[in-house]
Design an enzyme around this catalytic site. Structure first.
Site, PDB file in Angstrom:
ATOM      1  CG  HIS A   1     -39.275  45.653 -28.858  1.00  0.00           C
ATOM      2  ND1 HIS A   1     -39.620  45.540 -27.981  1.00  0.00           N
ATOM      3  CD2 HIS A   1     -37.728  45.132 -28.747  1.00  0.00           C
ATOM      4  CE1 HIS A   1     -38.474  45.858 -26.938  1.00  0.00           C
ATOM      5  NE2 HIS A   1     -37.544  45.234 -27.404  1.00  0.00           N
TER       6      HIS A   1
ATOM      7  CD  GLU B   1     -39.539  36.405 -30.592  1.00  0.00           C
ATOM      8  OE1 GLU B   1     -38.167  36.335 -30.416  1.00  0.00           O
ATOM      9  OE2 GLU B   1     -40.703  36.906 -32.000  1.00  0.00           O
TER      10      GLU B   1
ATOM     11  CD  GLU C   1     -35.391  47.356 -24.617  1.00  0.00           C
ATOM     12  OE1 GLU C   1     -36.173  46.122 -23.779  1.00  0.00           O
ATOM     13  OE2 GLU C   1     -35.073  46.885 -25.244  1.00  0.00           O
TER      14      GLU C   1
ATOM     15  NE  ARG D   1     -21.015  24.575 -42.030  1.00  0.00           N
ATOM     16  CZ  ARG D   1     -20.160  24.359 -42.428  1.00  0.00           C
ATOM     17  NH1 ARG D   1     -18.878  23.068 -42.206  1.00  0.00           N
ATOM     18  NH2 ARG D   1     -20.066  24.155 -43.525  1.00  0.00           N
TER      19      ARG D   1
ATOM     20  NE  ARG E   1     -35.950  35.613 -26.624  1.00  0.00           N
ATOM     21  CZ  ARG E   1     -34.523  35.195 -27.022  1.00  0.00           C
ATOM     22  NH1 ARG E   1     -33.846  34.116 -26.915  1.00  0.00           N
ATOM     23  NH2 ARG E   1     -33.297  36.593 -26.937  1.00  0.00           N
TER      24      ARG E   1
ATOM     25  CG  ASN F   1     -40.047  41.141 -29.775  1.00  0.00           C
ATOM     26  OD1 ASN F   1     -38.779  42.021 -30.351  1.00  0.00           O
ATOM     27  ND2 ASN F   1     -39.962  39.784 -30.922  1.00  0.00           N
TER      28      ASN F   1
ATOM     29  CE  LYS G   1     -35.617  36.979 -30.119  1.00  0.00           C
ATOM     30  NZ  LYS G   1     -36.585  37.576 -29.855  1.00  0.00           N
TER      31      LYS G   1
ATOM     32  CG  HIS H   1     -37.377  46.541 -34.316  1.00  0.00           C
ATOM     33  ND1 HIS H   1     -37.057  44.831 -34.574  1.00  0.00           N
ATOM     34  CD2 HIS H   1     -36.541  47.100 -33.371  1.00  0.00           C
ATOM     35  CE1 HIS H   1     -36.689  44.822 -33.029  1.00  0.00           C
ATOM     36  NE2 HIS H   1     -36.356  45.942 -33.008  1.00  0.00           N
TER      37      HIS H   1
ATOM     38  CE  LYS I   1     -33.638  38.793 -23.620  1.00  0.00           C
ATOM     39  NZ  LYS I   1     -33.220  39.681 -24.642  1.00  0.00           N
TER      40      LYS I   1
ATOM     41  CG  HIS J   1     -33.490  49.131 -30.099  1.00  0.00           C
ATOM     42  ND1 HIS J   1     -34.454  48.659 -30.543  1.00  0.00           N
ATOM     43  CD2 HIS J   1     -33.446  48.348 -28.176  1.00  0.00           C
ATOM     44  CE1 HIS J   1     -34.862  47.357 -29.761  1.00  0.00           C
ATOM     45  NE2 HIS J   1     -34.679  47.394 -29.183  1.00  0.00           N
TER      46      HIS J   1
HETATM   47  P1  NAD Z   1     -25.242  51.316 -28.376  1.00  0.00           P
HETATM   48  O1  NAD Z   1     -24.842  49.520 -28.850  1.00  0.00           O
HETATM   49  O2  NAD Z   1     -25.101  52.154 -29.611  1.00  0.00           O
HETATM   50  O3  NAD Z   1     -24.848  51.904 -27.116  1.00  0.00           O
HETATM   51  C1  NAD Z   1     -24.668  52.974 -26.725  1.00  0.00           C
HETATM   52  C2  NAD Z   1     -23.734  54.259 -26.475  1.00  0.00           C
HETATM   53  O4  NAD Z   1     -23.512  53.583 -25.880  1.00  0.00           O
HETATM   54  C3  NAD Z   1     -23.033  53.408 -28.272  1.00  0.00           C
HETATM   55  O5  NAD Z   1     -22.361  55.137 -28.320  1.00  0.00           O
HETATM   56  C4  NAD Z   1     -21.367  53.147 -27.038  1.00  0.00           C
HETATM   57  O6  NAD Z   1     -20.598  53.752 -27.949  1.00  0.00           O
HETATM   58  C5  NAD Z   1     -22.179  53.539 -25.599  1.00  0.00           C
HETATM   59  N1  NAD Z   1     -21.905  53.272 -24.732  1.00  0.00           N
HETATM   60  C6  NAD Z   1     -21.370  52.091 -24.821  1.00  0.00           C
HETATM   61  N2  NAD Z   1     -21.430  51.279 -23.350  1.00  0.00           N
HETATM   62  C7  NAD Z   1     -20.557  53.177 -22.549  1.00  0.00           C
HETATM   63  C8  NAD Z   1     -20.318  53.409 -21.252  1.00  0.00           C
HETATM   64  N3  NAD Z   1     -20.069  52.283 -20.257  1.00  0.00           N
HETATM   65  N4  NAD Z   1     -19.663  54.002 -20.975  1.00  0.00           N
HETATM   66  C9  NAD Z   1     -20.190  55.506 -22.259  1.00  0.00           C
HETATM   67  N5  NAD Z   1     -20.311  55.272 -23.170  1.00  0.00           N
HETATM   68  C10 NAD Z   1     -21.136  53.981 -23.551  1.00  0.00           C
HETATM   69  O7  NAD Z   1     -26.648  50.556 -27.410  1.00  0.00           O
HETATM   70  P2  NAD Z   1     -27.846  49.658 -26.786  1.00  0.00           P
HETATM   71  O8  NAD Z   1     -28.431  50.613 -26.778  1.00  0.00           O
HETATM   72  O9  NAD Z   1     -27.432  49.547 -25.736  1.00  0.00           O
HETATM   73  O10 NAD Z   1     -28.419  48.756 -27.750  1.00  0.00           O
HETATM   74  C11 NAD Z   1     -28.464  48.746 -28.302  1.00  0.00           C
HETATM   75  C12 NAD Z   1     -29.293  47.788 -29.745  1.00  0.00           C
HETATM   76  O11 NAD Z   1     -29.092  46.749 -29.295  1.00  0.00           O
HETATM   77  C13 NAD Z   1     -29.814  47.693 -30.493  1.00  0.00           C
HETATM   78  O12 NAD Z   1     -29.198  47.285 -31.886  1.00  0.00           O
HETATM   79  C14 NAD Z   1     -30.466  46.287 -30.450  1.00  0.00           C
HETATM   80  O13 NAD Z   1     -31.463  45.947 -31.940  1.00  0.00           O
HETATM   81  C15 NAD Z   1     -29.700  45.317 -29.681  1.00  0.00           C
HETATM   82  N6  NAD Z   1     -30.890  44.286 -29.050  1.00  0.00           N
HETATM   83  C16 NAD Z   1     -31.056  43.397 -29.153  1.00  0.00           C
HETATM   84  C17 NAD Z   1     -31.878  42.564 -28.261  1.00  0.00           C
HETATM   85  C18 NAD Z   1     -30.954  41.487 -27.772  1.00  0.00           C
HETATM   86  O14 NAD Z   1     -31.890  39.799 -27.821  1.00  0.00           O
HETATM   87  N7  NAD Z   1     -30.596  40.695 -28.826  1.00  0.00           N
HETATM   88  C19 NAD Z   1     -32.003  43.334 -27.315  1.00  0.00           C
HETATM   89  C20 NAD Z   1     -32.299  44.451 -27.320  1.00  0.00           C
HETATM   90  C21 NAD Z   1     -31.583  45.561 -28.346  1.00  0.00           C
HETATM   91  N1  GLY Z   2     -35.096  41.515 -26.460  1.00  0.00           N
HETATM   92  C1  GLY Z   2     -35.954  40.331 -27.446  1.00  0.00           C
HETATM   93  C2  GLY Z   2     -35.371  38.914 -26.958  1.00  0.00           C
HETATM   94  O1  GLY Z   2     -34.624  39.471 -26.600  1.00  0.00           O
HETATM   95  O2  GLY Z   2     -36.068  37.607 -27.220  1.00  0.00           O
END
Ligand code: NAD
Ligand code: GLY
Length: 358
Positions: free
Chosen positions: A247, A236, A184, A120, A240, A244, A142, A251, A226, A264
């Site tokens: 988004h 949110e 972003e 939990r 917040r 998006n 998130k 999405h 942020k 993304h």
């Molecule tokens: P990702 O995690 O897939 O990373 C992108 C690629 O880069 C991967 O292939 C990874 O292996 C590679 N990589 C990472 N760091 C590296 C480095 N330093 N050197 C070489 N390669 C590297 O993608 P992302 O763009 O980081 O994240 C996208 C995800 O984040 C989506 O699922 C999205 O929904 C999520 N997201 C979440 C929030 C949130 O608030 N939680 C906000 C925005 C996006």
């Molecule tokens: N990336 C959107 C949020 O964190 O709310």
């Protein structure tokens, strides 16, 4: 960048630090935030060969293990979250254990979700290695995974214990991923700060060249923005949702294309242009601002036009968005650069129109 930058995320009584600097992976400071006797590192198979050994070294004699997921969005599944939970069980992780997320947003969201659900809720620390994770996903709590039906449909709010952003890891990030992170960064200017948007226009060449000072400024600004939004609206319930911007469209495009086809950040870039374009068609914003947005995103090498997709299929996916109320589309649109707004009950025909002919 010389000195590190510290930013606090303050959530009433709770708070946690974001530290930004070069070389922080090897720094003992993130290790010092772990409270218990066990740690599980979650990473992916592109990041592991580059940085996992250093993280394991920093963990020293603490009992730990690592789960290495396949890289990319298609790994953000319930099955892989279960793999992480099984690894916690094998490690004998008790409630004082911590999950360490080493990688991009996929790893961070999934590892955070596992941490939110193991017994939990246990601690997790974010060590983001993509620009996107540094400026957005590692901050704010998130967490979650995708379903075939849609992005991030399963998840939990669960704040990290700390976020340590080692900017030196950007040296190995592929250009396409780097540009996706810039989408972003642009979002923060687009939704709430026209001066920052203008700063991005003036510094686009420096950011494209990964200039250290420009990057430090962009990352710190984004994290401050942020942190401020999350402090004011953790769950949110209002403001917040502005984060998006682009988004809901993005999405839908990601899911419709098949996870991983569009990154993304790329989907968000296209989605922001669609949201801006819809805003001006609805008479809410000047068309020149859409042009400025489109131009800036293009300078960062980001796509600005949607791939071929059936508008009704996209609309159906947009209906599953978490912001919708009573089945009506609730979108983040804007009045122009720096001024995003939540618009309830957006007309389907107008959305279909912008999807059919952006
Ligand atoms: P990702 O995690 O897939 O990373 C992108 C690629 O880069 C991967 O292939 C990874 O292996 C590679 N990589 C990472 N760091 C590296 C480095 N330093 N050197 C070489 N390669 C590297 O993608 P992302 O763009 O980081 O994240 C996208 C995800 O984040 C989506 O699922 C999205 O929904 C999520 N997201 C979440 C929030 C949130 O608030 N939680 C906000 C925005 C996006
Ligand atoms: N990336 C959107 C949020 O964190 O709310």
């Amino acid at each position: 960048m010389s000195a590190s930058i510290d930013i606090d995320v303050a959530l009433g009584e709770r708070r946690y630090p974001i530290r930004i600097g070069a070389g922080l992976l090897d720094d003992g400071a993130w290790r010092a935030t772990l409270r218990g006797r066990h740690a599980l590192v979650v990473t992916d198979d592109r990041v592991a060969p580059l940085y996992l050994a250093r993280v394991r070294d920093a963990l020293g004699t603490l009992a730990h293990d690592a789960v290495v997921l396949p890289a990319g969005e298609s790994a953000k599944t319930l099955d892989n979250a279960a793999r992480v939970l099984d690894a916690l069980a094998r490690l004998g992780a008790s409630r004082d254990a911590a999950v360490v997320a080493l990688g991009g947003g996929v790893v961070g969201d999934l590892a955070g979700f596992a941490a939110a659900t193991w017994m939990r809720g246990i601690d997790f620390v974010q060590l983001p290695t993509t620009l996107l994770a540094m400026v957005d996903s590692s901050v704010g709590g998130k967490t979650g995974v995708n379903l075939a039906a849609g992005k991030n449909l399963v998840g939990a709010f669960h704040q990290p214990r700390a976020v340590f952003i080692d900017t030196a890891t950007l040296a190995t990030l592929p250009q396409r991923e780097y540009a996706a992170g810039l989408a972003e960064v642009v979002k923060y200017g687009a939704i709430g700060d026209a001066a920052f948007f203008a700063w991005l226009e003036a510094n686009a060449d420096a950011l494209n060249a990964r200039d250290e000072d420009a990057l430090a400024e962009a990352i710190a600004f984004s994290c401050r923005c942020k942190a401020g939004v999350v402090a004011r609206d953790e769950r949110e319930e209002g403001e917040r949702a502005l984060l998006n911007f682009g988004h809901t469209f993005g999405h839908a495009l990601e899911a419709e294309q098949g996870y991983g086809a569009l990154l993304h950040g790329e989907a968000v870039a296209i989605g922001m242009v669609l949201a801006a374009s819809l805003s001006s068609r609805l008479g809410r914003a000047p068309a020149e601002d859409t042009e400025r947005l489109l131009h800036l995103l293009s300078r960062f090498g980001l796509p600005v036009e949607p791939p071929r997709a059936e508008p009704d299929a996209l609309l159906a996916r947009m209906r599953l968005d978490k912001k919708n109320v009573s089945g009506r589309l609730r979108l983040i649109l804007w009045r122009g650069i720096g001024n995003a707004e939540i618009v309830p009950d957006v007309d389907d025909a107008a959305v279909r129109g912008v999807l059919a002919a952006p």
